[in-house]
Design a protein around this motif. Sequence first.
Motif, short mmCIF file in Angstrom:
data_model
loop_
_atom_site.label_atom_id
_atom_site.label_comp_id
_atom_site.label_asym_id
_atom_site.label_seq_id
_atom_site.Cartn_x
_atom_site.Cartn_y
_atom_site.Cartn_z
N MET A 1 104.78 102.92 39.12
CA MET A 1 104.06 103.59 37.81
C MET A 1 104.23 104.97 37.82
O MET A 1 104.54 105.39 36.71
N ALA A 2 104.54 105.75 39.00
CA ALA A 2 105.00 106.81 39.05
C ALA A 2 106.51 107.18 38.38
O ALA A 2 106.65 108.04 37.54
N GLN A 3 107.35 106.31 38.67
CA GLN A 3 108.80 106.18 38.13
C GLN A 3 108.40 106.03 36.37
O GLN A 3 109.50 106.79 35.92
N ALA A 4 107.84 105.09 35.99
CA ALA A 4 107.82 104.93 34.50
C ALA A 4 107.00 106.20 33.94
O ALA A 4 107.31 106.36 32.76
N ALA A 5 106.22 107.04 34.61
CA ALA A 5 105.69 108.39 33.91
C ALA A 5 106.51 109.32 34.02
O ALA A 5 105.81 110.55 33.58
N LEU A 6 107.48 109.63 34.45
CA LEU A 6 108.33 110.72 34.73
C LEU A 6 108.60 111.44 33.49
O LEU A 6 108.83 112.65 33.47
N ILE A 7 108.69 110.63 32.30
CA ILE A 7 109.03 111.70 31.06
C ILE A 7 107.93 111.52 30.10
O ILE A 7 108.01 111.69 28.63
N CYS A 8 106.63 111.42 30.60
CA CYS A 8 105.52 111.32 29.86
C CYS A 8 104.89 112.58 29.33
O CYS A 8 104.20 112.73 28.36
N GLY A 9 105.43 113.86 30.05
CA GLY A 9 105.26 114.99 29.29
C GLY A 9 103.91 115.61 29.91
O GLY A 9 103.69 116.75 29.69
N HIS A 10 103.40 115.14 30.92
CA HIS A 10 102.12 115.70 31.37
C HIS A 10 102.23 115.51 33.02
O HIS A 10 103.03 114.73 33.46
N SER A 11 101.57 116.35 33.80
CA SER A 11 101.68 116.40 35.23
C SER A 11 100.25 115.23 35.35
O SER A 11 99.23 115.54 34.86
N LEU A 12 100.64 114.51 36.38
CA LEU A 12 99.58 113.67 36.83
C LEU A 12 99.27 113.28 38.21
O LEU A 12 100.08 113.89 39.12
N ARG A 13 98.03 112.99 38.47
CA ARG A 13 97.76 112.59 39.84
C ARG A 13 97.57 111.16 39.94
O ARG A 13 96.70 110.64 39.26
#
Length: 257
Positions: A1-13
Amino acid sequence: MAQAALICGHSLRTAPAGSRHTYVEIVQDPVRGTRAALLPEEPLTSAADNFTTAEEWPALVLHRTPERSSFTLLHRGKKVAAHTWETAAPATDHTEAGATAAALARVYKLADPRPLAHILRATGDPARHQGELVAALGLPPLPTGYGGQQEILAALPGARVLARRGFLAGMRDTMTTKDGVHPEAPAPDEPHPARWWVLRTAGLLFFGAAAVYAWWTPDIGWFRSTASTAVALYFAAKLLRARRRRPVSSSLPPEAS
């Protein structure tokens, strides 16, 4: 999931939620990214819209206030279903609740959508109905503090922060991060010395003036005019990027209501 979110434009926890699911929450950035500022949706919804686009798994985005609870189901970058419970609102229409329940059952591979429809039509206690839906879908329970606190995942075992990246940096890290490995945080930018700022500001002023003169004077061809403009834009982009990345405050901005 973290790899998929690398270009989402937000910082996530993120934090593991059992062996098959992941909790995700937004981490507020001191300076909001350009792409994030342009996204029309609420931050977590827009992030999930982005990082589910090429994936088989769905994302259930939940929100809760004292009088209102809601969810949005996203799959392959599209909103599949949404629902809101409000304390004083009447029961949802049977047809609408049935259609939403069928969409949920299809995505989560449940044979009978009728228990879901019953939960969707419930009234009087939005927080409880939201929790009942999560349980009926076979998802992990909501973390302690959800609905009353911000950034509640930090205390959970295995919680990690996925720092916001630019689009190109996110694409690079997506391609280079091995499957099953959490992407490392990007290296912090080194502060630029005063000489760096002076030289690039001077370059912007010089080539900006040259570009204006070149386009204004008919004797100068289009190639020189375009080249001067491109160099001026390059210096402007470098200065804007560096200025945006400078720390502007020692504290995070207040949470949005």
